[in-house]
Scaffold this motif. Structure first.
Motif, PDB file in Angstrom:
ATOM      1  N   ARG A   1       0.814  -1.289   0.084  1.00  0.00           N
ATOM      2  CA  ARG A   1       0.036   0.088   0.281  1.00  0.00           C
ATOM      3  C   ARG A   1       0.750   1.140  -0.215  1.00  0.00           C
ATOM      4  NH1 ARG A   1      -4.644  -1.757   4.261  1.00  0.00           N
ATOM      5  NH2 ARG A   1      -5.707  -3.199   2.833  1.00  0.00           N
ATOM      6  N   ASP A   2       1.837   1.195   0.654  1.00  0.00           N
ATOM      7  CA  ASP A   2       2.738   2.521   0.735  1.00  0.00           C
ATOM      8  C   ASP A   2       3.220   2.469  -0.738  1.00  0.00           C
ATOM      9  OD1 ASP A   2       2.562   2.037   3.504  1.00  0.00           O
ATOM     10  OD2 ASP A   2       4.747   1.307   3.978  1.00  0.00           O
ATOM     11  N   VAL A   3       3.599   1.720  -1.331  1.00  0.00           N
ATOM     12  CA  VAL A   3       4.235   1.708  -2.831  1.00  0.00           C
ATOM     13  C   VAL A   3       3.081   2.214  -3.624  1.00  0.00           C
ATOM     14  CG1 VAL A   3       5.157   0.483  -4.777  1.00  0.00           C
ATOM     15  CG2 VAL A   3       6.019  -0.090  -2.616  1.00  0.00           C
ATOM     16  N   ALA A   4       1.818   1.845  -3.412  1.00  0.00           N
ATOM     17  CA  ALA A   4       0.932   2.057  -4.277  1.00  0.00           C
ATOM     18  C   ALA A   4       0.688   3.842  -3.992  1.00  0.00           C
ATOM     19  CB  ALA A   4      -0.531   1.456  -4.257  1.00  0.00           C
ATOM     20  N   TRP A   5       0.533   3.955  -2.901  1.00  0.00           N
ATOM     21  CA  TRP A   5       0.322   5.620  -2.573  1.00  0.00           C
ATOM     22  C   TRP A   5       1.344   6.291  -3.062  1.00  0.00           C
ATOM     23  CZ3 TRP A   5      -3.145   8.822  -2.122  1.00  0.00           C
ATOM     24  CH2 TRP A   5      -3.375  10.004  -1.772  1.00  0.00           C
ATOM     25  N   ALA A   6       2.770   5.817  -3.041  1.00  0.00           N
ATOM     26  CA  ALA A   6       3.882   6.870  -3.434  1.00  0.00           C
ATOM     27  C   ALA A   6       3.778   6.950  -4.861  1.00  0.00           C
ATOM     28  CB  ALA A   6       5.180   6.026  -2.827  1.00  0.00           C
ATOM     29  N   ASP A   7       3.583   5.802  -5.518  1.00  0.00           N
ATOM     30  CA  ASP A   7       3.312   5.977  -7.011  1.00  0.00           C
ATOM     31  C   ASP A   7       2.280   6.962  -7.487  1.00  0.00           C
ATOM     32  OD1 ASP A   7       5.423   4.264  -7.340  1.00  0.00           O
ATOM     33  OD2 ASP A   7       4.183   2.503  -7.733  1.00  0.00           O
ATOM     34  N   ALA A   8       1.265   6.837  -6.751  1.00  0.00           N
ATOM     35  CA  ALA A   8       0.150   7.816  -7.108  1.00  0.00           C
ATOM     36  C   ALA A   8       0.592   9.245  -6.772  1.00  0.00           C
ATOM     37  CB  ALA A   8      -1.324   7.568  -6.316  1.00  0.00           C
ATOM     38  N   VAL A   9       1.090   9.525  -5.745  1.00  0.00           N
ATOM     39  CA  VAL A   9       1.709  10.857  -5.474  1.00  0.00           C
ATOM     40  C   VAL A   9       2.766  11.251  -6.367  1.00  0.00           C
ATOM     41  CG1 VAL A   9       2.503  12.358  -3.554  1.00  0.00           C
ATOM     42  CG2 VAL A   9       0.662  10.628  -2.936  1.00  0.00           C
ATOM     43  N   GLY A  10       3.642  10.380  -6.863  1.00  0.00           N
ATOM     44  CA  GLY A  10       4.822  10.663  -7.749  1.00  0.00           C
ATOM     45  C   GLY A  10       4.283  11.186  -9.019  1.00  0.00           C
ATOM     46  N   ALA A  11       2.827  10.773  -9.300  1.00  0.00           N
ATOM     47  CA  ALA A  11       2.415  11.408 -10.625  1.00  0.00           C
ATOM     48  C   ALA A  11       2.134  12.578 -10.765  1.00  0.00           C
ATOM     49  CB  ALA A  11       1.017  10.474 -10.989  1.00  0.00           C
ATOM     50  N   ILE A  12       2.250  13.432  -9.645  1.00  0.00           N
ATOM     51  CA  ILE A  12       1.677  14.867  -9.305  1.00  0.00           C
ATOM     52  C   ILE A  12       2.980  15.913  -9.683  1.00  0.00           C
ATOM     53  CG2 ILE A  12       0.792  16.721  -8.076  1.00  0.00           C
ATOM     54  CD1 ILE A  12      -0.511  14.511  -6.281  1.00  0.00           C
ATOM     55  N   GLU A  13       2.778  16.580 -10.767  1.00  0.00           N
ATOM     56  CA  GLU A  13       3.711  17.414 -10.937  1.00  0.00           C
ATOM     57  C   GLU A  13       3.689  18.793 -10.203  1.00  0.00           C
ATOM     58  OE1 GLU A  13       4.493  20.246 -14.887  1.00  0.00           O
ATOM     59  OE2 GLU A  13       4.955  18.030 -15.281  1.00  0.00           O
ATOM     60  N   ARG A  14       2.344  19.165  -9.950  1.00  0.00           N
ATOM     61  CA  ARG A  14       2.091  20.500  -9.215  1.00  0.00           C
ATOM     62  C   ARG A  14       0.669  20.363  -8.481  1.00  0.00           C
ATOM     63  NH1 ARG A  14       1.154  26.315 -10.234  1.00  0.00           N
ATOM     64  NH2 ARG A  14       2.124  27.441  -8.385  1.00  0.00           N
ATOM     65  N   GLY A  15       0.466  20.273  -7.356  1.00  0.00           N
ATOM     66  CA  GLY A  15      -0.972  20.343  -6.785  1.00  0.00           C
ATOM     67  C   GLY A  15      -0.930  19.583  -5.299  1.00  0.00           C
ATOM     68  N   ALA A  16      -1.675  18.619  -5.124  1.00  0.00           N
ATOM     69  CA  ALA A  16      -1.845  17.948  -4.170  1.00  0.00           C
ATOM     70  C   ALA A  16      -2.647  16.421  -4.151  1.00  0.00           C
ATOM     71  CB  ALA A  16      -2.561  18.794  -2.917  1.00  0.00           C
ATOM     72  N   ALA A  17      -2.284  15.752  -3.119  1.00  0.00           N
ATOM     73  CA  ALA A  17      -2.917  14.548  -3.101  1.00  0.00           C
ATOM     74  C   ALA A  17      -3.641  14.297  -1.810  1.00  0.00           C
ATOM     75  CB  ALA A  17      -2.005  13.410  -3.282  1.00  0.00           C
ATOM     76  N   LEU A  18      -4.624  13.677  -1.719  1.00  0.00           N
ATOM     77  CA  LEU A  18      -5.728  13.570  -0.698  1.00  0.00           C
ATOM     78  C   LEU A  18      -6.169  12.161  -0.482  1.00  0.00           C
ATOM     79  CD1 LEU A  18      -7.305  14.535   1.881  1.00  0.00           C
ATOM     80  CD2 LEU A  18      -9.380  14.992   0.158  1.00  0.00           C
ATOM     81  N   CYS A  19      -5.680  11.512   0.663  1.00  0.00           N
ATOM     82  CA  CYS A  19      -6.314  10.046   0.732  1.00  0.00           C
ATOM     83  C   CYS A  19      -7.170  10.008   2.121  1.00  0.00           C
ATOM     84  CB  CYS A  19      -4.931   9.250   0.952  1.00  0.00           C
ATOM     85  SG  CYS A  19      -5.377   7.465   1.717  1.00  0.00           S
ATOM     86  N   VAL A  20      -8.403   9.540   1.947  1.00  0.00           N
ATOM     87  CA  VAL A  20      -9.176   9.376   2.697  1.00  0.00           C
ATOM     88  C   VAL A  20      -9.759   7.808   3.035  1.00  0.00           C
ATOM     89  CG1 VAL A  20     -11.757   9.923   3.463  1.00  0.00           C
ATOM     90  CG2 VAL A  20     -10.369  11.646   2.049  1.00  0.00           C
ATOM     91  N   ASP A  21      -9.473   7.578   4.191  1.00  0.00           N
ATOM     92  CA  ASP A  21      -9.701   5.803   4.729  1.00  0.00           C
ATOM     93  C   ASP A  21      -9.556   5.832   6.161  1.00  0.00           C
ATOM     94  OD1 ASP A  21      -9.895   3.331   3.725  1.00  0.00           O
ATOM     95  OD2 ASP A  21      -8.431   3.634   1.974  1.00  0.00           O
ATOM     96  N   TYR A  22      -9.856   4.679   6.332  1.00  0.00           N
ATOM     97  CA  TYR A  22     -10.141   4.142   7.746  1.00  0.00           C
ATOM     98  C   TYR A  22      -8.889   3.528   8.143  1.00  0.00           C
ATOM     99  CZ  TYR A  22     -12.407  -0.032   5.625  1.00  0.00           C
ATOM    100  OH  TYR A  22     -12.927  -1.009   4.868  1.00  0.00           O
ATOM    101  N   GLY A  23      -8.208   3.836   9.139  1.00  0.00           N
ATOM    102  CA  GLY A  23      -7.027   3.191   9.487  1.00  0.00           C
ATOM    103  C   GLY A  23      -6.566   3.415  10.779  1.00  0.00           C
ATOM    104  N   HIS A  24      -5.179   3.210  11.255  1.00  0.00           N
ATOM    105  CA  HIS A  24      -4.689   3.415  12.512  1.00  0.00           C
ATOM    106  C   HIS A  24      -3.239   3.791  12.146  1.00  0.00           C
ATOM    107  CE1 HIS A  24      -2.991  -0.408  10.978  1.00  0.00           C
ATOM    108  NE2 HIS A  24      -4.375  -0.942  11.011  1.00  0.00           N
ATOM    109  N   VAL A  25      -2.478   4.297  13.446  1.00  0.00           N
ATOM    110  CA  VAL A  25      -1.333   4.666  13.632  1.00  0.00           C
ATOM    111  C   VAL A  25      -0.356   3.681  14.721  1.00  0.00           C
ATOM    112  CG1 VAL A  25      -1.739   7.157  13.031  1.00  0.00           C
ATOM    113  CG2 VAL A  25      -1.789   6.285  15.391  1.00  0.00           C
ATOM    114  N   LYS A  26       0.830   3.851  14.548  1.00  0.00           N
ATOM    115  CA  LYS A  26       1.735   2.907  15.395  1.00  0.00           C
ATOM    116  C   LYS A  26       1.203   2.671  16.693  1.00  0.00           C
ATOM    117  CE  LYS A  26       6.486   1.704  15.760  1.00  0.00           C
ATOM    118  NZ  LYS A  26       7.940   2.444  15.266  1.00  0.00           N
TER     119      LYS A  26
END
Length: 326
Positions: free
Chosen positions: A186-211
């Protein structure tokens, strides 16, 4: 035959007859997301699009990319909600493995991968929770082993020891003993998606948790016909697991902001406050509409439900201006 969870999820969700690929049913028949809950969600994201358009200096073409677009519900609602002048400059792209749905606005481009060189906003609502992952468990000797699953029955067993990459991810992001849902793909999938942005922003909305709050027994589950069911990866139900949001956030190497949906939507004007009672006498129709909107807003911001979702925000090429919203 028992196989690893990642392989089983990939086949069950995205195989030739997978849950998200089949055309005889819609995923929204089985589960409810913020997008399906109320137009207020699309309205809030539309305000975010307008803010980003201003931050970018009103480009001639504003890229709006919806990753994990489902049947195009969100991007369709956004095109209808945005001011006409901005909507006319929007290049709308839906990223989804399912076939293009009939009747979708022809202005929406439909593709399986994220386009390169995005100038605008990339949005992924409840996408990463369906990116297939491996599951590990600690055996009686303290060894991390891969959890295998029978795709037909959902019965689990322990397989070989975890590979070095999974152990490395676990030691950094999920050090507690017990059951681990490995988020590195999932980390790779998100990094690849964000990597496609030249200028702007990325927003991920999901249910999850932290360490600090990893669930000891994991979160892998299924949904069918609006009910939570055992996660049997046979293609007949959604199979999903909460997202290790802090790991995803760090994967891009970019600054980020993480907050709960309740806080994010309130900043964007979604308020669950009930209208004043006297409005029922002075404007009965308006009162009923306002009451309905308040109920929808309350659902979207309920901290025990949709309001507990995480919003992860990355800005690209905007400097300090990219973090001004929150």
């Amino acid at each position: 035959m028992a196989i690893g969870w990642r392989t089983a999820m990939r086949a069950a969700l995205y195989g030739s007859d997978g849950f998200f690929v089949r055309t005889d049913e819609r995923p929204s028949d089985h589960f409810r997301t913020s997008v399906h809950s109320s137009p207020l969600f699309a309205g809030a994201v539309a305000r975010l699009v307008q803010w980003m358009d201003e931050a970018l200096g009103h480009p001639a073409a504003f890229d709006l990319v919806d990753v994990g677009a489902g049947r195009g519900e969100l991007i369709t609602a956004l095109l209808r909600t945005l001011p006409e002048e901005l909507a006319g400059r929007v290049v709308a792209t839906a990223v989804e493995v399912a076939p293009r749905p009939e009747g979708l606005d022809p202005a929406v481009r439909w593709r399986r991968d994220v386009p390169e060189g995005v100038t605008g906003l990339l949005v992924a609502t409840e996408w990463l929770d369906n990116v297939p992952l491996d599951v590990l468990e600690t055996d009686g000797d303290g060894r991390l082993r891969k959890v295998l699953v029978d795709p037909a029955t959902g019965a689990e067993s322990l397989g070989a020891e975890a590979d070095p990459a999974d152990r490395s991810w676990t030691s950094r992001w999920w050090p507690q003993a017990g059951r681990v849902e490995v988020g590195r793909h999932r980390d790779v999938a998100w990094a690849d998606a964000v990597g496609a942005i030249e200028r702007g922003a990325a927003l991920c909305v999901d249910y999850g948790h932290v360490k600090a709050e990893r669930p000891a027994f994991g979160t892998l589950t299924g949904f069918r016909q609006g009910r939570q069911v055992p996660p049997v990866p046979d293609g007949g139900c959604d199979v999903t697991a909460h997202v290790a949001m802090d790991s995803v956030a760090a994967a891009t190497g970019l600054p980020h902001r993480m907050l709960r949906q309740r806080e994010a939507l309130r900043a964007l004007g979604v308020d669950g406050s009930r209208p004043p009672l006297e409005m029922a006498w002075t404007d009965p129709g308006g009162y009923l509409r306002a009451l309905s909107a308040a109920g929808a807003a309350a659902e979207l911001t309920d901290p025990a439900g949709l309001g507990g979702h995480w919003w992860l925000w990355h800005s690209v090429g905007l400097g300090d201006h990219g973090t001004m919203l929150w």
